[in-house]
Every structure is written in structure tokens, then in C-alpha cells.
Design a protein around this motif. Structure first.
Motif, PDB file in Angstrom:
ATOM      1  N   ILE A 246       0.851  -1.202   0.000  1.00  0.00           N
ATOM      2  CA  ILE A 246       0.000   0.000   0.000  1.00  0.00           C
ATOM      3  C   ILE A 246       0.881   1.244   0.000  1.00  0.00           C
ATOM      4  O   ILE A 246       0.638   2.194  -0.765  1.00  0.00           O
ATOM      5  CB  ILE A 246      -0.932  -0.008   1.227  1.00  0.00           C
ATOM      6  N   ALA A 247       1.903   1.254   0.850  1.00  0.00           N
ATOM      7  CA  ALA A 247       2.818   2.396   0.898  1.00  0.00           C
ATOM      8  C   ALA A 247       3.560   2.543  -0.424  1.00  0.00           C
ATOM      9  O   ALA A 247       3.694   3.658  -0.951  1.00  0.00           O
ATOM     10  CB  ALA A 247       3.809   2.219   2.045  1.00  0.00           C
ATOM     11  N   GLU A 248       4.034   1.424  -0.973  1.00  0.00           N
ATOM     12  CA  GLU A 248       4.778   1.477  -2.234  1.00  0.00           C
ATOM     13  C   GLU A 248       3.911   2.006  -3.378  1.00  0.00           C
ATOM     14  O   GLU A 248       4.377   2.805  -4.205  1.00  0.00           O
ATOM     15  CB  GLU A 248       5.312   0.082  -2.565  1.00  0.00           C
ATOM     16  N   LYS A 249       2.669   1.598  -3.417  1.00  0.00           N
ATOM     17  CA  LYS A 249       1.755   2.060  -4.468  1.00  0.00           C
ATOM     18  C   LYS A 249       1.544   3.568  -4.390  1.00  0.00           C
ATOM     19  O   LYS A 249       1.403   4.247  -5.418  1.00  0.00           O
ATOM     20  CB  LYS A 249       0.420   1.329  -4.360  1.00  0.00           C
ATOM     21  N   LYS A 250       1.537   4.108  -3.161  1.00  0.00           N
ATOM     22  CA  LYS A 250       1.326   5.539  -2.975  1.00  0.00           C
ATOM     23  C   LYS A 250       2.634   6.328  -3.055  1.00  0.00           C
ATOM     24  O   LYS A 250       2.620   7.551  -2.997  1.00  0.00           O
ATOM     25  CB  LYS A 250       0.650   5.808  -1.627  1.00  0.00           C
ATOM     26  N   GLY A 251       3.740   5.622  -3.152  1.00  0.00           N
ATOM     27  CA  GLY A 251       5.034   6.293  -3.238  1.00  0.00           C
ATOM     28  C   GLY A 251       5.474   6.947  -1.941  1.00  0.00           C
ATOM     29  O   GLY A 251       6.151   7.983  -1.955  1.00  0.00           O
ATOM     30  N   ILE A 252       5.105   6.339  -0.820  1.00  0.00           N
ATOM     31  CA  ILE A 252       5.461   6.878   0.493  1.00  0.00           C
ATOM     32  C   ILE A 252       6.092   5.771   1.333  1.00  0.00           C
ATOM     33  O   ILE A 252       6.071   4.596   0.960  1.00  0.00           O
ATOM     34  CB  ILE A 252       4.224   7.446   1.229  1.00  0.00           C
ATOM     35  N   THR A 253       6.648   6.150   2.475  1.00  0.00           N
ATOM     36  CA  THR A 253       7.240   5.162   3.371  1.00  0.00           C
ATOM     37  C   THR A 253       6.151   4.558   4.266  1.00  0.00           C
ATOM     38  O   THR A 253       5.054   5.115   4.409  1.00  0.00           O
ATOM     39  CB  THR A 253       8.309   5.801   4.255  1.00  0.00           C
ATOM     40  N   LEU A 254       6.483   3.443   4.897  1.00  0.00           N
ATOM     41  CA  LEU A 254       5.553   2.843   5.853  1.00  0.00           C
ATOM     42  C   LEU A 254       5.268   3.806   7.004  1.00  0.00           C
ATOM     43  O   LEU A 254       4.130   3.916   7.470  1.00  0.00           O
ATOM     44  CB  LEU A 254       6.140   1.543   6.406  1.00  0.00           C
ATOM     45  N   GLY A 255       6.303   4.494   7.473  1.00  0.00           N
ATOM     46  CA  GLY A 255       6.117   5.446   8.553  1.00  0.00           C
ATOM     47  C   GLY A 255       5.160   6.566   8.177  1.00  0.00           C
ATOM     48  O   GLY A 255       4.309   6.971   8.973  1.00  0.00           O
ATOM     49  N   GLN A 256       5.279   7.079   6.966  1.00  0.00           N
ATOM     50  CA  GLN A 256       4.374   8.129   6.503  1.00  0.00           C
ATOM     51  C   GLN A 256       2.945   7.609   6.390  1.00  0.00           C
ATOM     52  O   GLN A 256       1.984   8.330   6.705  1.00  0.00           O
ATOM     53  CB  GLN A 256       4.858   8.669   5.161  1.00  0.00           C
ATOM     54  N   LEU A 257       2.800   6.366   5.976  1.00  0.00           N
ATOM     55  CA  LEU A 257       1.470   5.754   5.906  1.00  0.00           C
ATOM     56  C   LEU A 257       0.855   5.679   7.302  1.00  0.00           C
ATOM     57  O   LEU A 257      -0.330   6.010   7.492  1.00  0.00           O
ATOM     58  CB  LEU A 257       1.580   4.362   5.295  1.00  0.00           C
ATOM     59  N   ALA A 258       1.651   5.265   8.283  1.00  0.00           N
ATOM     60  CA  ALA A 258       1.166   5.154   9.657  1.00  0.00           C
ATOM     61  C   ALA A 258       0.757   6.513  10.223  1.00  0.00           C
ATOM     62  O   ALA A 258      -0.289   6.646  10.878  1.00  0.00           O
ATOM     63  CB  ALA A 258       2.236   4.521  10.536  1.00  0.00           C
ATOM     64  N   LEU A 259       1.571   7.523   9.971  1.00  0.00           N
ATOM     65  CA  LEU A 259       1.250   8.871  10.459  1.00  0.00           C
ATOM     66  C   LEU A 259       0.013   9.425   9.766  1.00  0.00           C
ATOM     67  O   LEU A 259      -0.849  10.054  10.405  1.00  0.00           O
ATOM     68  CB  LEU A 259       2.440   9.802  10.233  1.00  0.00           C
ATOM     69  N   ALA A 260      -0.096   9.190   8.461  1.00  0.00           N
ATOM     70  CA  ALA A 260      -1.255   9.690   7.708  1.00  0.00           C
ATOM     71  C   ALA A 260      -2.542   9.065   8.221  1.00  0.00           C
ATOM     72  O   ALA A 260      -3.591   9.727   8.265  1.00  0.00           O
ATOM     73  CB  ALA A 260      -1.075   9.404   6.219  1.00  0.00           C
ATOM     74  N   TRP A 261      -2.476   7.792   8.617  1.00  0.00           N
ATOM     75  CA  TRP A 261      -3.667   7.128   9.169  1.00  0.00           C
ATOM     76  C   TRP A 261      -4.110   7.800  10.459  1.00  0.00           C
ATOM     77  O   TRP A 261      -5.297   8.037  10.672  1.00  0.00           O
ATOM     78  CB  TRP A 261      -3.361   5.652   9.421  1.00  0.00           C
ATOM     79  N   VAL A 262      -3.164   8.153  11.327  1.00  0.00           N
ATOM     80  CA  VAL A 262      -3.504   8.778  12.602  1.00  0.00           C
ATOM     81  C   VAL A 262      -4.145  10.148  12.382  1.00  0.00           C
ATOM     82  O   VAL A 262      -5.198  10.449  12.952  1.00  0.00           O
ATOM     83  CB  VAL A 262      -2.249   8.909  13.499  1.00  0.00           C
ATOM     84  N   ILE A 263      -3.528  10.979  11.564  1.00  0.00           N
ATOM     85  CA  ILE A 263      -4.027  12.355  11.413  1.00  0.00           C
ATOM     86  C   ILE A 263      -5.249  12.434  10.513  1.00  0.00           C
ATOM     87  O   ILE A 263      -5.843  13.513  10.389  1.00  0.00           O
ATOM     88  CB  ILE A 263      -2.925  13.312  10.920  1.00  0.00           C
ATOM     89  N   ALA A 264      -5.646  11.314   9.919  1.00  0.00           N
ATOM     90  CA  ALA A 264      -6.898  11.296   9.156  1.00  0.00           C
ATOM     91  C   ALA A 264      -8.107  11.358  10.090  1.00  0.00           C
ATOM     92  O   ALA A 264      -9.217  11.678   9.654  1.00  0.00           O
ATOM     93  CB  ALA A 264      -6.974  10.039   8.287  1.00  0.00           C
ATOM     94  N   LYS A 265      -7.892  11.073  11.383  1.00  0.00           N
ATOM     95  CA  LYS A 265      -8.970  11.149  12.363  1.00  0.00           C
ATOM     96  C   LYS A 265      -9.216  12.612  12.740  1.00  0.00           C
ATOM     97  O   LYS A 265      -8.267  13.347  13.040  1.00  0.00           O
ATOM     98  CB  LYS A 265      -8.597  10.356  13.622  1.00  0.00           C
TER      99      LYS A 265
END
Length: 319
Positions: A246-265
Motif C-alpha cells: 500500500i505504501a509502495e503504491k502511494k510512493g510513500i514510506t511505511l512510517g508516513q502511511l502510519a502517520l497519515a492514518w492517525v491524522i486522518a482522524k
């Protein structure tokens, strides 16, 4: 950088906040003051305007390093600190705040938080009224702009909110640690209490840098994190393998994916630590990531086998 309003105040926090627990060195391994200062400056350059620390992080060392790194940029940032559970009597709160101000080289804090509830870690319980009276006195004097709490249960948060204005709650919160979702998150959102999630990358787990056989250096407290224990860790690795595409498809790191999930709330910021400038810059970029409803649902599905292994104890460490 996106911002989130702190509670009912007019203070705008950067959605990605830099956490500085590691900057204090105590309970961590391989931390350099010089690298920490560079990390803080890189965070500012990348648009992060909010920095979270505490008196207990290295017995004031984190505050001192942070204050030095901020330097003449005090008017461009928001500084948040915390008073520990053994300093909650009136005079202790005032003395602790004055020490934090001195360490940080400032005459006010934008947010001052009770780090752990009264009675934590063997401290003698202090009535919340006494602690809140001291915090309100500091607020009237202009030494702090707002009051928050950390690691409070919903019942504790409700109790102290009846005594005085509490603008924020700081709980552990990540894809792999979701206790706050049970009832506390919804209450905070309904009552304009900003949630500032700490360990949003599960202390580095959600960056993907820890493999199946990882062992921490001596002195690194993360070896006590319940997500790293043998009954949970294999499921963590399975989840990470599913998150990587999922991160690779979006061109981001796993860490950025995790942070983006949190701040989406809604009403939630992410407190992200960084050992060096590269990590700070990478963390800040997470604020630009947008996740679709289908992506959020998929992340939820992937994380559930991990959270299902965890009991109801909201504290992430086996202390």
C-alpha cells in the motif's frame, strides 16, 4: 503544514508534532545531542511548528536540547511540556514548570500537561483539584497558555474536566495500538479536546525497520513494548508485509502511511519522534498524504489481527 486547533483555544498546532522523548537519552540507546539538534531544526525547516517534551525526559535534558535548538525561533513555534506524577502537589507543579521554562529558555509554555495520572509509578496520590489549582495559577500568570493531560483514562479525563478547562489528551495511538478508540476518542471529539497521539509509528515498528529477529540494544526501553513480545510480534510482521504494498503504491514510506492514518482522524495530531534530520523531514511529509475511504478500511482490516492480541491494559510497556 496542516494545523489543528488546540481544544477551545486559538492555538494552532502543526498536525505532525515532533516528540522529543528520545532527545532526553534516558531509556534510549545511540542518541546524539548534535543529531537531535539537527533533527529539531530540520523539523522546523519542514514546517513542523509544535514540539512536545517533558521534565522526566532525561531529567530535563530533552528540554535543554530542544531549547538550544529552537534558539531565536521561539516566536515561530509552540512548545509543550509535561509535569510528572511525583510533582503534582501545588508547590511541586509550580517549581516543575519554572524548571521547564528555564531549561527551554522561554518565559511561557503553549501547553502544560499532567504526564501521568495521580498515583502513577508509586507516587503519592494528589487530589486533582490541588494540581488543577496550581495549573490555573500558572495560566493566570501567563507562564502557560493551556492545560492538557497524558495517559488519562476516560473516567479520569472526565473527572479533571469537571474541575477546570482541559484542552488535550495525549494517549498512545497507532494502527497497532487502538485502545483510545473504545470510547475516549469519540468523547474527545464531541467535547473539543484535541488528541495528540504518541507512538503513532508504534515506537518504530510501523516504519518497517525492525525485522523478525530484531533485538534492541541494552538500555533501550522498547524491548519492554508489548508489541515486541513473542506472542504478538509475528502478527506484527505479517501486518507489515501487507502494509508495504500500500505504501509502495502511494510512493510513500511505511512510517508516513502510519502517520497519515492517525491524522486522518478528526481532531487528532501525531507526535512523531526523530533521531536525525532525515527522519524529521520524512515525518513532516506525512501531512501531505491523503488516504481514501477504501484505503482506510484496508488499513483497519490489516491491523486487527495485531490489536486482537492485546488485552485491555492501555499502557504499551511491560513495566
Amino acid at each position: 503544514m496542516q494545523t489543528t486547533i488546540l481544544g477551545k483555544t486559538d492555538i494552532h498546532l502543526s498536525t505532525i508534532i515532533m516528540g522529543t522523548w528520545q532527545t532526553g537519552k534516558a531509556m534510549w540507546a545511540g542518541i546524539s545531542d548534535a543529531q537531535s539538534e539537527k533533527a529539531i531544526r530540520a523539523a522546523m525547516d519542514a514546517g513542523i511548528t509544535t514540539f512536545d517534551t517533558a521534565e522526566v525526559y532525561g531529567n530535563g535534558h530533552s528540554e535543554k536540547v530542544l531549547g538550544k535548538a529552537i534558539g531565536s525561533n521561539r516566536d515561530k513555534v509552540h512548545l509543550l511540556s509535561k509535569v510528572f506524577s511525583n510533582h503534582l502537589k501545588r508547590d511541586q507543579v509550580i517549581q516543575a514548570c519554572n524548571r521547564s521554562l528555564k531549561n527551554l529558555g522561554t518565559d511561557y509554555l503553549d501547553l502544560y500537561q499532567i504526564h501521568w495520572p495521580p498515583g502513577s509509578f508509586g507516587a503519592k496520590p494528589v487530589p486533582m483539584e490541588e494540581t488543577m489549582d496550581a495549573l490555573n495559577e500558572l495560566k493566570l500568570e501567563g507562564k502557560i497558555r493551556a492545560i492538557g493531560v497524558s495517559n488519562f483514562s476516560l473516567d479520569q479525563l472526565k473527572a479533571i474536566s469537571r474541575i477546570g478547562a482541559v484542552e488535550s489528551l495525549q494517549p498512545p495511538y497507532s494502527l497497532f495500538w487502538r485502545h483510545v478508540e473504545n470510547d475516549t476518542l469519540a468523547w474527545c471529539q464531541a467535547n473539543q479536546v484535541t488528541v495528540m497521539a504518541y507512538s503513532p509509528m508504534a515506537q518504530g515498528l510501523l516504519t518497517g525497520k525492525f525485522g523478525p529477529e530484531h533485538r534492541f540494544e541494552k538500555g533501550d526501553h522498547r524491548s519492554n513494548n508489548r508489541l515486541f513480545q513473542p506472542d504478538v510480534y509475528p502478527k506484527v510482521q505479517t501486518a507489515l508485509a501487507a502494509l508495504r504494498p500500500i505504501a509502495e503504491k502511494k510512493g510513500i514510506t511505511l512510517g508516513q502511511l502510519a502517520l497519515a492514518w492517525v491524522i486522518a482522524k478528526p481532531g487528532v495530531c501525531a507526535i512523531a519522534g526523530a533521531r536525525n534530520a532525515e527522519q524529521s523531514t520524512s515525518n513532516a511529509k506525512a501531512a501531505t498524504v491523503t488516504l481514501s475511504e477504501s484505503e482506510l478500511a484496508e488499513l483497519d482490516r490489516i491491523s486487527r489481527p495485531v490489536t486482537a492480541c492485546i488485552d485491555d491494559n492501555p499502557v504499551p510497556w511491560k513495566w
